[in-house]
Design an enzyme around this catalytic site. Structure first.
Site, PDB file in Angstrom:
ATOM      1  N   THR A  83       0.791  -1.207  -0.019  1.00 56.07           N
ATOM      2  CA  THR A  83       0.022  -0.086  -0.102  1.00 56.07           C
ATOM      3  C   THR A  83       0.838   1.276   0.086  1.00 56.07           C
ATOM      4  O   THR A  83       2.004   1.151   0.392  1.00 56.07           O
ATOM      5  CB  THR A  83      -0.877  -0.248   1.131  1.00 56.07           C
ATOM      6  OG1 THR A  83      -1.126   1.369   1.311  1.00 56.07           O
ATOM      7  CG2 THR A  83      -0.163  -0.261   2.494  1.00 56.07           C
ATOM      8  N   ASP A  84       0.217   2.399  -0.515  1.00 58.65           N
ATOM      9  CA  ASP A  84       1.037   3.772  -0.407  1.00 58.65           C
ATOM     10  C   ASP A  84       1.145   4.182   1.098  1.00 58.65           C
ATOM     11  O   ASP A  84       1.686   4.947   1.071  1.00 58.65           O
ATOM     12  CB  ASP A  84       0.198   4.700  -1.296  1.00 58.65           C
ATOM     13  CG  ASP A  84      -1.203   5.035  -0.944  1.00 58.65           C
ATOM     14  OD1 ASP A  84      -1.478   4.351   0.089  1.00 58.65           O
ATOM     15  OD2 ASP A  84      -1.826   5.884  -1.614  1.00 58.65           O
ATOM     16  N   GLU A  85       0.185   3.415   2.120  1.00 59.24           N
ATOM     17  CA  GLU A  85       0.349   4.076   3.132  1.00 59.24           C
ATOM     18  C   GLU A  85       1.691   3.913   3.926  1.00 59.24           C
ATOM     19  O   GLU A  85       1.835   4.481   5.011  1.00 59.24           O
ATOM     20  CB  GLU A  85      -0.844   3.499   4.218  1.00 59.24           C
ATOM     21  CG  GLU A  85      -2.241   3.852   3.455  1.00 59.24           C
ATOM     22  CD  GLU A  85      -3.374   3.564   4.575  1.00 59.24           C
ATOM     23  OE1 GLU A  85      -2.994   3.323   5.699  1.00 59.24           O
ATOM     24  OE2 GLU A  85      -4.603   3.537   4.169  1.00 59.24           O
TER      25      GLU A  85
ATOM     26  N   TYR B 110      -1.860  -0.505  10.956  1.00 59.25           N
ATOM     27  CA  TYR B 110      -1.949  -1.056   9.589  1.00 59.25           C
ATOM     28  C   TYR B 110      -0.776  -0.695   8.639  1.00 59.25           C
ATOM     29  O   TYR B 110      -0.283  -1.685   8.292  1.00 59.25           O
ATOM     30  CB  TYR B 110      -3.449  -0.746   8.554  1.00 59.25           C
ATOM     31  CG  TYR B 110      -3.217  -1.019   7.430  1.00 59.25           C
ATOM     32  CD1 TYR B 110      -3.508  -2.235   7.016  1.00 59.25           C
ATOM     33  CD2 TYR B 110      -3.250  -0.012   6.555  1.00 59.25           C
ATOM     34  CE1 TYR B 110      -3.307  -2.375   5.700  1.00 59.25           C
ATOM     35  CE2 TYR B 110      -3.295  -0.234   5.201  1.00 59.25           C
ATOM     36  CZ  TYR B 110      -3.396  -1.518   4.713  1.00 59.25           C
ATOM     37  OH  TYR B 110      -3.401  -1.809   3.559  1.00 59.25           O
TER      38      TYR B 110
ATOM     39  N   LYS C  36       2.244  -3.173   7.308  1.00 61.81           N
ATOM     40  CA  LYS C  36       2.398  -3.437   5.916  1.00 61.81           C
ATOM     41  C   LYS C  36       4.185  -2.973   5.805  1.00 61.81           C
ATOM     42  O   LYS C  36       4.640  -3.531   4.896  1.00 61.81           O
ATOM     43  CB  LYS C  36       1.425  -2.749   4.824  1.00 61.81           C
ATOM     44  CG  LYS C  36       0.110  -3.196   5.041  1.00 61.81           C
ATOM     45  CD  LYS C  36      -0.231  -4.483   4.449  1.00 61.81           C
ATOM     46  CE  LYS C  36      -0.080  -4.556   3.024  1.00 61.81           C
ATOM     47  NZ  LYS C  36      -0.496  -6.041   2.234  1.00 61.81           N
TER      48      LYS C  36
END
Ligand code: NAD
Ligand code: DAU
Length: 356
Positions: A136-138, A162, A166
Site C-alpha cells: 500500500t501507499d500508506e 495497519y 504493511k
C-alpha cells in the site's frame, strides 16, 4: 502434485476485495495456469465474490491461515506452487487502531510464514519462481497539502498500526531477496474502489448508508485527501508486474486522481441520488461530521510514472465513469450487500465446500 499447468500460482486473500478481482482476471485470462486461491475467510473474505469463476477447471480454493507455517508448506507441496501473489492481510485502518495485535500477526507474521514456506519449498532453485507482495501507499506516511507525490524512493514513514504492519512486511519481503536470493517484487497502490469492497470502507459504506437514509460519518473536517483507483485497473497492473516486473523492484500504482474526502462524498451522494431517481440534494442532510480518526494521514498521492514508462500501464477508466459504475453495481447487487450486513455471507463456504 505433478505440474498439470504451465504455471501454478498461489493467490492469497483471493476471497477479499482486490484479491477476488485478481483471481477472476487470472482464471479467465490464463486457462493454462492453475490458480490456487488461499484464504482464511475472515470477516473480509467472501466466496460469493467469486461465484462466476469458482467452477473453472483451472481454479482451486484452499481455506487456510497464512500464519500457519505447516499448512503453507503443505500447500506449496500439494500444488507445486511456482509463483505467489500475496494479498492476504488485515486491511482496515480503523480496525488496526482498535486491535493492532491482529495486524502484526496477520500482516507481519503471516507474510513471514509464507516467505519461509516458499523458501523451504523452492530450496534455492529460483528458476521461474516469484514471490509478489501487494502493498500500500500508506507505508510512505502522509503528504502535505501541496503537489508532492510518493515515489518508489520515498522513505518509509508509516503512522497507523495497519501501515506499520504493511511496512514491516515489505521489509521482510526485500530481506528474503537480499539474504537468500529469493526473487521478489513489490507494488504499492493507492485507495482502490469498485465492486465487492467490504462495506466498512468509505465508498461502499456511504453508498449503502445513502440507500438506507442513514447518516454519513465524515471524519474530522473531511479535508483529508486520497488518490482513488478503480480496482480492475489495479488488477491489470498486478498482472503486468507479475509477468513483466523486474525482480527486487518496487512499482507504485495510483490513479493520478486526488480527491478531498468531502468532495468525494458529495459526488457519491449526487450519483446515488441520481441513480435512485431522487431529486438533487435529497441526501445532502445525511452528512455528519464526527470525531477524527486517530493519527489520520492528511494526504496520499502516488507518482505512477515508473510503471507507466517501464511496463506501459495506465488507469483505463476515468473517475466519473468508475464511480457511476461502482454506485450502479452496489445498487444492483443489494443482495450481496444484505448478505454481508446480515452475516449470511459466511455460510456460503459451508454450502459450497463443506457439504459437497
Ligand atoms: P480485504 O480486507 O478486502 O481482503 C483481505 C483478504 O485476506 C480476505 O479475503 C481475508 O479473508 C484474507 N485474510 C485475512 N487474514 C488472512 C489470513 N491470516 N490467512 C489467509 N487469508 C487471510 O483487503 P483488500 O482491500 O482486498 O486488500 C488486499 C491487499 O491489498 C492487502 O494486502 C492490502 O494491504 C493491499 N492494498 C489494499 C488497498 C485498498 O485500497 N483496498 C490499496 C493498496 C493495497
Ligand atoms: O491508500 C491505500 C489504503 O486505502 C489501503 O492500504 C487500505 O487497505 C484501504 O483501507 C484504504 O485506507 P483508507 O484508510 O484511506 O480507506 P477508508 O476507506 O477507510 O477511508 C478513506 C478516507 O475516508 C480516509 O481519509 C478516512 C475517511 N473516512 C472513512 C470512513 C470509513 C471517513 O471520513 N468516514 C468513514 O466512515
Amino acid at each position: 502434485m505433478k505440474k498439470t499447468h504451465i504455471k501454478h500460482i498461489l493467490i492469497t486473500g483471493g476471497a477479499g476485495f482486490i484479491g477476488s478481482h485478481v483471481v477472476r482476471l487470472f482464471v479467465n485470462k490464463y486457462p493454462d495456469y492453475l490458480i490456487v486461491n488461499l484464504d482464511n475467510l475472515t470477516y473480509a473474505g467472501n466466496l460469493a465474490n467469486l461465484k462466476d469463476v469458482d467452477q473453472a477447471e483451472n481454479y482451486k480454493f484452499v481455506k487456510a491461515d497464512i500464519c500457519d507455517y505447516e499448512s503453507m508448506l503443505e500447500v506449496f507441496r500439494e500444488y507445486s506452487i511456482d509463483g505467489v501473489i500475496h494479498l492476504a492481510a488485515e486491511s482496515h485502518v480503523d480496525r488496526s487502531i482498535k486491535d493492532p495485535f491482529t495486524f502484526a500477526q496477520t500482516n507481519v507474521m503471516g507474510t513471514l510464514s509464507l516467505l519461509q514456506a516458499a523458501r523451504e519449498s523452492w530450496s534455492g532453485d529460483w528458476a521461474d519462481k516469484l514471490f509478489y507482495h501487494v502493498s500500500t501507499d500508506e507505508v510512505y506516511g502522509a503528504l502535505e497539502f501541496d503537489d508532492s507525490l510518493f515515489t518508489e524512493t520515498t522513505s518509509y514513514d508509516p503512522h497507523s498500526p495497519y501501515s506499520a504492519s504493511k511496512a514491516s512486511s515489505d521489509h521482510f519481503v526485500r530481506a528474503y531477496y537480499d539474504t537468500y536470493g529469493m526473487p521478489i517484487v513489490i507494488s504499492n497502490c493507492s485507495n482502490n474502489y469498485g465492486p465487492y469492497q467490504f462495506p466498512e470502507k468509505l465508498i461502499p459504506l456511504f453508498i449503502n448508508n445513502i440507500r438506507h437514509g442513514k447518516s454519513l460519518p465524515v471524519y474530522g473536517k473531511g479535508e483529508n485527501i486520497r488518490d482513488w483507483l478503480y480496482v480492475i485497473d489495479h488488477a491489470r497492473a498486478i498482472d503486468l508486474v507479475f509477468h513483466e516486473g523486474k525482480v527486487r523492484e518496487t512499482y507504485n500504482i495510483g490513479g493520478f486522481n486526488e480527491w478531498k474526502n468531502i468532495d468525494l462524498i458529495k459526488v457519491i451522494i449526487k450519483t446515488v441520488d441520481k441513480q435512485l431517481g431522487n431529486p438533487p440534494g435529497t441526501s445532502d442532510h445525511l452528512i455528519t461530521y464526527v470525531t477524527d480518526r486517530a493519527g489520520h494521514d492528511l494526504r496520499y498521492a502516488i507518482d505512477s510514472t515508473k510503471i507507466k514508462n517501464e511496463l506501459g500501464w495506465e488507469p483505463s477508466l476515468q473517475f466519473e465513469e468508475g464511480i457511476a459504475k461502482t454506485v450502479a453495481w452496489y445498487l444492483e447487487n443489494q443482495e450481496w450487500m444484505d448478505q454481508i450486513t446480515s452475516g449470511a455471507y459466511e455460510e456460503y463456504y459451508q454450502e459450497m465446500y463443506l457439504k459437497r
